[in-house]
Design a protein around this motif. Structure first.
Motif, PDB file in Angstrom:
ATOM      1  N   PRO A  18      46.334  11.702-109.256  1.00  0.00           N
ATOM      2  CA  PRO A  18      47.670  11.437-109.786  1.00  0.00           C
ATOM      3  C   PRO A  18      48.581  12.666-109.884  1.00  0.00           C
ATOM      4  O   PRO A  18      49.758  12.527-110.195  1.00  0.00           O
ATOM      5  CB  PRO A  18      47.373  10.921-111.192  1.00  0.00           C
ATOM      6  N   GLY A  94      48.466   9.392-102.547  1.00  0.00           N
ATOM      7  CA  GLY A  94      48.517   9.563-104.003  1.00  0.00           C
ATOM      8  C   GLY A  94      47.565   8.622-104.711  1.00  0.00           C
ATOM      9  O   GLY A  94      47.348   7.488-104.266  1.00  0.00           O
ATOM     10  N   ASP A  96      44.657   6.500-105.746  1.00  0.00           N
ATOM     11  CA  ASP A  96      43.591   5.914-104.930  1.00  0.00           C
ATOM     12  C   ASP A  96      44.236   5.210-103.723  1.00  0.00           C
ATOM     13  O   ASP A  96      45.258   4.547-103.871  1.00  0.00           O
ATOM     14  CB  ASP A  96      42.814   4.890-105.771  1.00  0.00           C
ATOM     15  N   VAL A  99      44.710   1.310-104.132  1.00  0.00           N
ATOM     16  CA  VAL A  99      45.447   0.721-105.251  1.00  0.00           C
ATOM     17  C   VAL A  99      46.942   0.849-104.953  1.00  0.00           C
ATOM     18  O   VAL A  99      47.508   1.942-105.034  1.00  0.00           O
ATOM     19  CB  VAL A  99      45.109   1.422-106.593  1.00  0.00           C
ATOM     20  N   PHE A 100      47.580  -0.245-104.588  1.00  0.00           N
ATOM     21  CA  PHE A 100      49.005  -0.254-104.246  1.00  0.00           C
ATOM     22  C   PHE A 100      49.394   0.906-103.343  1.00  0.00           C
ATOM     23  O   PHE A 100      50.467   1.484-103.493  1.00  0.00           O
ATOM     24  CB  PHE A 100      49.866  -0.215-105.516  1.00  0.00           C
ATOM     25  N   THR A 124      42.918   6.909-109.574  1.00  0.00           N
ATOM     26  CA  THR A 124      44.206   6.208-109.550  1.00  0.00           C
ATOM     27  C   THR A 124      45.050   6.535-110.788  1.00  0.00           C
ATOM     28  O   THR A 124      44.511   6.727-111.887  1.00  0.00           O
ATOM     29  CB  THR A 124      44.007   4.683-109.442  1.00  0.00           C
ATOM     30  N   ALA A 126      46.748   4.497-112.270  1.00  0.00           N
ATOM     31  CA  ALA A 126      46.700   3.337-113.158  1.00  0.00           C
ATOM     32  C   ALA A 126      45.768   3.577-114.346  1.00  0.00           C
ATOM     33  O   ALA A 126      45.998   3.070-115.439  1.00  0.00           O
ATOM     34  CB  ALA A 126      46.239   2.112-112.374  1.00  0.00           C
ATOM     35  N   VAL A 129      46.619   8.174-115.724  1.00  0.00           N
ATOM     36  CA  VAL A 129      47.865   8.504-116.427  1.00  0.00           C
ATOM     37  C   VAL A 129      47.811   8.009-117.882  1.00  0.00           C
ATOM     38  O   VAL A 129      48.085   8.774-118.806  1.00  0.00           O
ATOM     39  CB  VAL A 129      49.095   8.004-115.627  1.00  0.00           C
ATOM     40  N   LEU A 177      52.427  -0.602-112.244  1.00  0.00           N
ATOM     41  CA  LEU A 177      52.847   0.518-111.413  1.00  0.00           C
ATOM     42  C   LEU A 177      54.156   0.122-110.749  1.00  0.00           C
ATOM     43  O   LEU A 177      54.391  -1.070-110.518  1.00  0.00           O
ATOM     44  CB  LEU A 177      51.776   0.851-110.364  1.00  0.00           C
ATOM     45  N   ILE A 204      54.773   6.017-119.276  1.00  0.00           N
ATOM     46  CA  ILE A 204      54.314   7.399-119.085  1.00  0.00           C
ATOM     47  C   ILE A 204      54.814   7.890-117.732  1.00  0.00           C
ATOM     48  O   ILE A 204      54.432   7.351-116.688  1.00  0.00           O
ATOM     49  CB  ILE A 204      52.777   7.504-119.121  1.00  0.00           C
ATOM     50  N   ARG A 205      55.662   8.899-117.779  1.00  0.00           N
ATOM     51  CA  ARG A 205      56.276   9.402-116.543  1.00  0.00           C
ATOM     52  C   ARG A 205      55.583  10.690-116.094  1.00  0.00           C
ATOM     53  O   ARG A 205      55.233  11.524-116.906  1.00  0.00           O
ATOM     54  CB  ARG A 205      57.750   9.672-116.818  1.00  0.00           C
ATOM     55  N   GLY A 207      52.653  11.459-115.167  1.00  0.00           N
ATOM     56  CA  GLY A 207      51.438  11.721-115.931  1.00  0.00           C
ATOM     57  C   GLY A 207      50.510  12.725-115.259  1.00  0.00           C
ATOM     58  O   GLY A 207      50.511  12.857-114.036  1.00  0.00           O
ATOM     59  N   PRO A 234      58.345   8.411-111.038  1.00  0.00           N
ATOM     60  CA  PRO A 234      57.227   7.486-111.143  1.00  0.00           C
ATOM     61  C   PRO A 234      56.715   7.390-112.581  1.00  0.00           C
ATOM     62  O   PRO A 234      56.600   8.384-113.275  1.00  0.00           O
ATOM     63  CB  PRO A 234      56.168   8.149-110.260  1.00  0.00           C
ATOM     64  N   ALA A 235      56.436   6.173-112.994  1.00  0.00           N
ATOM     65  CA  ALA A 235      55.884   5.986-114.327  1.00  0.00           C
ATOM     66  C   ALA A 235      54.896   4.834-114.322  1.00  0.00           C
ATOM     67  O   ALA A 235      55.012   3.903-113.517  1.00  0.00           O
ATOM     68  CB  ALA A 235      56.995   5.719-115.333  1.00  0.00           C
TER      69      ALA A 235
HETATM   70  N1  SAH Z   1      47.852   4.617-104.949  1.00  0.00           N
HETATM   71  C1  SAH Z   1      48.551   5.109-106.108  1.00  0.00           C
HETATM   72  C2  SAH Z   1      49.703   4.237-106.508  1.00  0.00           C
HETATM   73  C3  SAH Z   1      50.823   4.209-105.499  1.00  0.00           C
HETATM   74  S1  SAH Z   1      52.177   3.237-106.023  1.00  0.00           S
HETATM   75  C4  SAH Z   1      47.549   5.288-107.250  1.00  0.00           C
HETATM   76  O1  SAH Z   1      46.408   4.835-107.156  1.00  0.00           O
HETATM   77  O2  SAH Z   1      47.903   5.909-108.239  1.00  0.00           O
HETATM   78  C5  SAH Z   1      53.199   4.461-106.794  1.00  0.00           C
HETATM   79  C6  SAH Z   1      53.231   4.245-108.287  1.00  0.00           C
HETATM   80  O3  SAH Z   1      52.123   4.885-108.879  1.00  0.00           O
HETATM   81  C7  SAH Z   1      54.422   4.843-108.984  1.00  0.00           C
HETATM   82  O4  SAH Z   1      55.555   4.016-108.915  1.00  0.00           O
HETATM   83  C8  SAH Z   1      53.909   4.941-110.403  1.00  0.00           C
HETATM   84  O5  SAH Z   1      53.943   3.702-111.047  1.00  0.00           O
HETATM   85  C9  SAH Z   1      52.457   5.298-110.173  1.00  0.00           C
HETATM   86  N2  SAH Z   1      52.208   6.745-110.270  1.00  0.00           N
HETATM   87  C10 SAH Z   1      51.634   7.518-109.335  1.00  0.00           C
HETATM   88  N3  SAH Z   1      51.475   8.790-109.792  1.00  0.00           N
HETATM   89  C11 SAH Z   1      51.967   8.790-111.058  1.00  0.00           C
HETATM   90  C12 SAH Z   1      52.072   9.778-112.080  1.00  0.00           C
HETATM   91  N4  SAH Z   1      51.651  11.041-111.885  1.00  0.00           N
HETATM   92  N5  SAH Z   1      52.616   9.436-113.261  1.00  0.00           N
HETATM   93  C13 SAH Z   1      53.060   8.175-113.480  1.00  0.00           C
HETATM   94  N6  SAH Z   1      52.980   7.212-112.550  1.00  0.00           N
HETATM   95  C14 SAH Z   1      52.433   7.502-111.361  1.00  0.00           C
END
Ligand code: SAH
Length: 515
Positions: A18, A94, A96, A99-100, A124, A126, A129, A177, A204-205, A207, A234-235
């Motif tokens: 993350p 970014g 995992d 995961v999205f 991740t 998710a 953070v 997310l 949480i922004r 994170g 991103p949050a």
């Molecule tokens: N594959 C990634 C997610 C990609 S989608 C994972 O597993 O983390 C992108 C979303 O991830 C962002 O919109 C936000 O909701 C979240 N995200 C990723 N890094 C973040 C961080 N450092 N702090 C807060 N949200 C984060």
């Protein structure tokens, strides 16, 4: 062609975690170190660049919100192409990859193309953070279920693929997310489908990074809070009673140096201990070596001194580098530490002493204070009248120590064991940090790092540097370093009383505690 020499390419879909560089997996780190090509969307942390081979190909494929540099189709084609050329490709994603992260799509493309691939799961956002905000997603007696949900989809649109009615009351903790833009609709939809308006919510922004920020509210008010604070992605959004545990468990944001980005100017070989200490206290560090060490112009003076070693009563080492270069030359001359028998060893600074201790040699003098003036006092107590003293040290070092020892009646030979020079990297990355004000402090651990640092900015006029430095705190080890900084036109915010990293770190913590 001999089949064993045919290189077979492969693609590794690697989760980068993350943001905190410590949250990259061991496997991910190994693969980065071996990769021929690295394809990345955005760098979770610029430090990952240091983990790759210098000759590796780094390909940025964009995907920052609103600025798609390369389409998904082109990305797929790119990784297939590189693998077919026999390259080991790391596709760094970014968090995992599954995961999205559209990792599934990329993996299917690779499977279809017959390219070998592996998935290296990542930490991740998710889960991590919320963890860095002090929120466990499940907790005995609070909830036993958790769901990860994309917030990308407007829940109020008719054709939502998400069963909001079931989510709202069927799952304990909900983690969204990509949900900042739709936060108001998400909250509304959950309440409409039966979730209590006073359910706690955390946003949480950024994170796990120094910029992590957390806002707490309830379902009824969270949209207003987000709007008032202009929260940007991103949050990660967490909905559920587990959010309440943060009061007690908020560990990361409470670290003494949390949120501080500190530039460490020591030579690369010596920076790691300092960095580790600052990072353990929650700081992020930027390594910017303002000093590099190289052999002296000529070895002759040191070699001559080594040839007549037995003529010396004392050898005094003022730095770790002095010891290192001296021992190298001692060995080069066919001798070893046994040839030092009978000669007293003086050291300045605990690290310099440790170098000898590691060889099983106990230094005869290790003054508790490291300024030249204090060291001379310690020597005077030992009676150095008429003694022969060798000081192997850096070229162009301060003259106080040899001069004062001579005044006290010793015969002193100063020989150059190494030189400190300007490193050959440039200051671009740091300038960026100064410009966008993300740097909190620059820490100097010697006079020469201060003057080199200023010199490294000379090309575009130091007026600019001084202006930037007005916004940044300056920390100096000991009064001599501070004096140099002041002479170079920098304002000094804190000076450690002792010439040790421990003392400097201690002062840095107090400085930020008060600011
Ligand atoms: N594959 C990634 C997610 C990609 S989608 C994972 O597993 O983390 C992108 C979303 O991830 C962002 O919109 C936000 O909701 C979240 N995200 C990723 N890094 C973040 C961080 N450092 N702090 C807060 N949200 C984060």
């Amino acid at each position: 062609m001999n089949p064993s020499t045919v290189k077979t390419g492969a693609v590794y879909l690697v989760g980068a975690g993350p943001g905190d560089p410590g949250l990259l997996t061991v496997r991910g780190k190994e693969l980065l170190a071996e990769a021929d090509a690295v394809v990345y969307d955005y760098l979770a942390n610029p430090r990952f660049l240091e983990l790759g081979r210098p000759d590796a190909e780094w390909i940025y494929v964009g995907k920052q919100a609103g600025a798609h540099t390369m389409s998904q189709g082109d990305i797929n084609a790119l990784i297939v192409d590189r693998a077919r050329k026999g390259k080991r490709v790391v596709r760094l994603k970014g968090g995992d990859p599954f995961v999205f992260g559209r990792g599934g799509e990329e993996a299917r493309e690779l499977a279809r193309a017959g390219v070998a691939f592996e998935i290296v799961p990542g930490v991740t956002s998710a889960i991590s953070v919320p963890a860095y905000a002090g929120i466990p997603l499940t907790h005995r007696d609070v909830t036993a279920t958790v769901a990860f949900v994309t917030g990308h989809e407007d829940p109020l649109k008719e054709t939502s693929g998400i069963a909001w009615d079931k989510l709202a009351t069927g799952v304990g903790t909900l983690v969204f997310l990509m949900g900042v833009g739709n936060l108001a609709q998400i909250a509304e939809s959950l309440m409409e489908h039966g979730r209590s308006p006073d359910t706690p919510v955390a946003v949480i922004r950024r994170g796990t990074t120094p910029e992590q920020k957390t806002w707490i509210g309830d379902l009824k008010h969270i949209a207003r809070i987000a709007k008032e604070n202009r929260i940007q992605p991103p949050a990660v959004i967490v909905v559920g009673d587990v959010v309440g545990l943060r009061d007690q468990l908020n560990w990361f944001e409470r670290k003494p140096l949390f949120g501080r980005r500190i530039v460490v100017t020591r030579a690369r070989e010596q920076a790691s201990g300092f960095r580790r200490r600052l990072e353990a206290l929650g700081a992020e560090t930027i390594e910017f070596p303002a000093i590099a060490v190289k052999p002296p112009e000529s070895w002759d003076p040191l070699d001559r001194a080594i040839d007549k070693l037995t003529a010396y009563d004392w050898i005094v080492f003022t730095s770790v580098n002095g010891v290192r270069f001296f021992l190298d030359r001692l060995r080069a001359s066919g001798r070893d530490v046994r040839d030092l028998k009978g000669i007293k060893i003086g050291v300045i600074g605990p690290k310099t002493g440790e170098m000898w201790e590691r060889l099983g040699i106990r230094p005869d003098l290790m003054p508790g204070e490291y300024r030249a003036e204090a060291v001379v006092d310690a020597f005077k107590h030992l009676g150095i009248q008429g003694k022969n003293i060798l000081i192997p040290r850096a070229a162009r070092a301060r003259e106080v120590l040899p001069e004062e020892l001579r005044k006290a009646g010793a015969r002193v030979d100063v020989v150059h064991a190494y030189e400190t020079v300007l490193p050959d990297h440039d200051a671009e990355g740091l300038k960026e940090g100064f410009r966008n004000r993300t740097i909190s402090m620059v820490a100097f651990t010697s006079s020469s790092t201060v003057s080199n640092f200023v010199k490294m900015f000379e090309s575009d006029g130091n007026g600019q540097l001084r202006e930037w430095m007005q916004q940044v705190a300056v920390a100096c080890i000991g009064p001599v370093t501070a004096q140099t900084a002041t002479e170079m036109g920098l304002h000094v915010n804190l000076i450690s009383p002792e010439y040790t990293i421990e003392s400097l770190v201690h002062e840095i913590v107090s400085f930020f505690a008060e600011s």
